[in-house]
Design a protein around this motif. Structure first.
Motif, PDB file in Angstrom:
ATOM      1  N   TRP A   1       1.204  -0.686  -0.245  1.00  0.00           N
ATOM      2  CA  TRP A   1       0.459  -0.114   0.012  1.00  0.00           C
ATOM      3  C   TRP A   1       0.851   1.357  -0.181  1.00  0.00           C
ATOM      4  N   THR A   2       0.540   2.346  -0.528  1.00  0.00           N
ATOM      5  CA  THR A   2       0.864   3.908  -0.666  1.00  0.00           C
ATOM      6  C   THR A   2       0.067   4.391  -0.930  1.00  0.00           C
ATOM      7  N   ALA A   3      -0.037   5.797  -0.239  1.00  0.00           N
ATOM      8  CA  ALA A   3      -1.129   6.819  -0.032  1.00  0.00           C
ATOM      9  C   ALA A   3      -0.656   8.049  -0.756  1.00  0.00           C
ATOM     10  N   LYS A   4      -2.198   8.150  -0.805  1.00  0.00           N
ATOM     11  CA  LYS A   4      -3.074   8.511  -2.847  1.00  0.00           C
ATOM     12  C   LYS A   4      -3.861  10.104  -1.466  1.00  0.00           C
ATOM     13  N   CYS A   5      -3.955  10.766  -1.677  1.00  0.00           N
ATOM     14  CA  CYS A   5      -3.951  12.466  -1.821  1.00  0.00           C
ATOM     15  C   CYS A   5      -5.222  11.609  -1.916  1.00  0.00           C
ATOM     16  N   GLY A   6      -7.046  12.380  -1.509  1.00  0.00           N
ATOM     17  CA  GLY A   6      -8.041  12.058  -1.209  1.00  0.00           C
ATOM     18  C   GLY A   6      -8.612  12.899  -2.409  1.00  0.00           C
TER      19      GLY A   6
ATOM     20  N   CYS B   1       5.124  13.847   6.689  1.00  0.00           N
ATOM     21  CA  CYS B   1       4.707  14.492   4.895  1.00  0.00           C
ATOM     22  C   CYS B   1       4.062  15.268   5.510  1.00  0.00           C
ATOM     23  N   GLU B   2       3.057  15.954   6.522  1.00  0.00           N
ATOM     24  CA  GLU B   2       2.384  16.580   6.750  1.00  0.00           C
ATOM     25  C   GLU B   2       1.234  16.873   6.162  1.00  0.00           C
ATOM     26  N   TRP B   3       0.811  15.631   5.509  1.00  0.00           N
ATOM     27  CA  TRP B   3      -0.377  15.233   5.129  1.00  0.00           C
ATOM     28  C   TRP B   3      -1.329  15.443   6.167  1.00  0.00           C
ATOM     29  N   SER B   4      -2.520  15.565   6.067  1.00  0.00           N
ATOM     30  CA  SER B   4      -3.778  15.159   7.040  1.00  0.00           C
ATOM     31  C   SER B   4      -4.910  14.281   7.131  1.00  0.00           C
ATOM     32  N   GLN B   5      -5.408  13.908   7.934  1.00  0.00           N
ATOM     33  CA  GLN B   5      -6.221  12.611   7.007  1.00  0.00           C
ATOM     34  C   GLN B   5      -7.519  12.816   7.669  1.00  0.00           C
ATOM     35  N   LEU B   6      -8.781  12.857   6.907  1.00  0.00           N
ATOM     36  CA  LEU B   6      -9.740  13.741   7.237  1.00  0.00           C
ATOM     37  C   LEU B   6     -10.326  12.594   7.904  1.00  0.00           C
ATOM     38  N   SER B   7     -12.183  12.929   8.267  1.00  0.00           N
ATOM     39  CA  SER B   7     -12.692  11.921   9.261  1.00  0.00           C
ATOM     40  C   SER B   7     -13.431  10.509   8.219  1.00  0.00           C
ATOM     41  N   ASP B   8     -13.627  11.136   7.199  1.00  0.00           N
ATOM     42  CA  ASP B   8     -13.602   9.327   6.670  1.00  0.00           C
ATOM     43  C   ASP B   8     -12.699   8.759   6.053  1.00  0.00           C
ATOM     44  N   GLY B   9     -11.246   8.649   6.717  1.00  0.00           N
ATOM     45  CA  GLY B   9     -10.318   8.430   6.376  1.00  0.00           C
ATOM     46  C   GLY B   9      -9.368   8.956   4.812  1.00  0.00           C
ATOM     47  N   ARG B  10     -10.061   9.491   4.324  1.00  0.00           N
ATOM     48  CA  ARG B  10      -9.290  10.053   2.928  1.00  0.00           C
ATOM     49  C   ARG B  10      -7.694  10.859   3.810  1.00  0.00           C
ATOM     50  N   LEU B  11      -6.912  10.469   2.420  1.00  0.00           N
ATOM     51  CA  LEU B  11      -5.955  11.775   3.403  1.00  0.00           C
ATOM     52  C   LEU B  11      -5.658  13.095   2.094  1.00  0.00           C
TER      53      LEU B  11
ATOM     54  N   CYS C   1      -3.078  15.981   1.194  1.00  0.00           N
ATOM     55  CA  CYS C   1      -1.894  15.847   0.726  1.00  0.00           C
ATOM     56  C   CYS C   1      -1.032  17.565   1.108  1.00  0.00           C
ATOM     57  N   GLU C   2      -0.146  18.210   0.998  1.00  0.00           N
ATOM     58  CA  GLU C   2       0.605  19.362   1.873  1.00  0.00           C
ATOM     59  C   GLU C   2      -0.064  20.177   0.419  1.00  0.00           C
ATOM     60  N   HIS C   3      -0.815  20.099  -0.308  1.00  0.00           N
ATOM     61  CA  HIS C   3      -0.808  21.285  -1.654  1.00  0.00           C
ATOM     62  C   HIS C   3      -1.271  22.592  -1.016  1.00  0.00           C
ATOM     63  N   ARG C   4      -1.525  23.723  -1.081  1.00  0.00           N
ATOM     64  CA  ARG C   4      -1.691  24.266  -0.368  1.00  0.00           C
ATOM     65  C   ARG C   4      -2.818  25.236  -1.951  1.00  0.00           C
ATOM     66  N   ASP C   5      -3.911  24.657  -2.124  1.00  0.00           N
ATOM     67  CA  ASP C   5      -4.585  25.581  -2.678  1.00  0.00           C
ATOM     68  C   ASP C   5      -6.472  26.035  -2.683  1.00  0.00           C
ATOM     69  N   GLU C   6      -7.477  25.564  -3.108  1.00  0.00           N
ATOM     70  CA  GLU C   6      -8.897  26.198  -2.310  1.00  0.00           C
ATOM     71  C   GLU C   6      -9.417  25.225  -1.627  1.00  0.00           C
ATOM     72  N   ALA C   7      -9.597  23.814  -2.708  1.00  0.00           N
ATOM     73  CA  ALA C   7     -10.154  22.937  -2.245  1.00  0.00           C
ATOM     74  C   ALA C   7      -9.199  22.190  -0.982  1.00  0.00           C
ATOM     75  N   HIS C   8      -8.207  21.908  -1.476  1.00  0.00           N
ATOM     76  CA  HIS C   8      -7.164  20.940  -0.087  1.00  0.00           C
ATOM     77  C   HIS C   8      -7.780  21.873   1.243  1.00  0.00           C
ATOM     78  N   ASP C   9      -7.479  22.919   1.205  1.00  0.00           N
ATOM     79  CA  ASP C   9      -7.449  24.443   2.442  1.00  0.00           C
ATOM     80  C   ASP C   9      -8.822  23.524   2.612  1.00  0.00           C
TER      81      ASP C   9
ATOM     82  N   ALA D   1     -11.043  21.363   2.814  1.00  0.00           N
ATOM     83  CA  ALA D   1     -10.851  19.480   2.988  1.00  0.00           C
ATOM     84  C   ALA D   1     -10.671  19.375   4.568  1.00  0.00           C
ATOM     85  N   ARG D   2      -9.190  20.126   4.310  1.00  0.00           N
ATOM     86  CA  ARG D   2      -8.350  20.889   5.808  1.00  0.00           C
ATOM     87  C   ARG D   2      -9.032  20.990   6.901  1.00  0.00           C
ATOM     88  N   ALA D   3      -9.625  22.359   6.343  1.00  0.00           N
ATOM     89  CA  ALA D   3     -11.016  23.241   7.419  1.00  0.00           C
ATOM     90  C   ALA D   3     -12.095  22.169   8.003  1.00  0.00           C
TER      91      ALA D   3
END
Length: 178
Positions: free
Chosen positions: A102-107, A135-145, A147-155, A157-159
């Motif tokens: 297994w390897t990690a993939k950004c949701g 790697c400072e990724w975040s994990q969402l409550s539904d288990g999705r990961l 990544c560290e990208h900074r754009d509207e969609a990623h920010d 999801a982290r919020a």
């Protein structure tokens, strides 16, 4: 009519008088391309083996099954003779054993976690732990990961993860804001 078979000179015969020497005796390493009958000088054995593997794989990939397809092999030559590994292969050498990893993939964007290489882990949980921990990724409550990208969609999801999840634990190495 009697047909007498012509004695073959082989690449790997033990009798030196019957051994085929397609290469140059003065060159330590060469690559012999049998189709065009071309000799390419090689700096060392490792380079010659890699070049031969690439050529043979490409030749196989280009084979369309036609009887008119030219046959070309790459053979590594040592001082003009076909190279043969000395000694016997160890037990289990060259045997591929399938395994699931297994390897990690950004949701959000689908990027795969990479360090100097793509890490493979024995379980999805280990892959997520590596992504979040190293790697400072975040994990969402539904288990999705995420990544560290900074754009509207990623920010966004982290919020949402911070709003629905437990409050973030401060890093013990981080000074509190005053």
């Amino acid at each position: 009519m009697t047909i007498t078979p012509i004695p073959r000179r082989g690449l790997y015969t033990t009798n030196p008088d019957e051994r085929l020497r397609p290469g140059t005796p003065d060159r330590p390493w060469e690559l012999w391309l049998t189709g065009p009958n071309t000799l390419l000088p090689m700096p060392d054995l490792a380079t010659a083996l890699m070049a031969a593997a690439e050529h043979n794989a490409l030749s196989t990939d280009l084979d369309d099954g036609s009887p008119y397809q030219p046959v070309s092999y790459a053979v590594v030559l040592e001082h003009g003779y076909a190279w043969r590994r000395r000694g016997v292969a160890g037990s289990g050498v060259g045997v591929a054993v399938p395994s699931l990893c297994w390897t990690a993939k950004c949701g959000i964007c689908g990027d795969v976690l990479e360090h100097e290489f793509i890490p493979h882990h024995p379980s999805p949980e280990d892959a997520a732990d590596d992504a979040v921990g190293s790697c400072e990724w975040s994990q969402l409550s539904d288990g999705r990961l995420v990544c560290e990208h900074r754009d509207e969609a990623h920010d966004h999801a982290r919020a949402q993860a911070r709003a629905h999840g437990a409050p973030e634990q401060p890093d013990e190495n981080q000074l509190p804001l005053l």
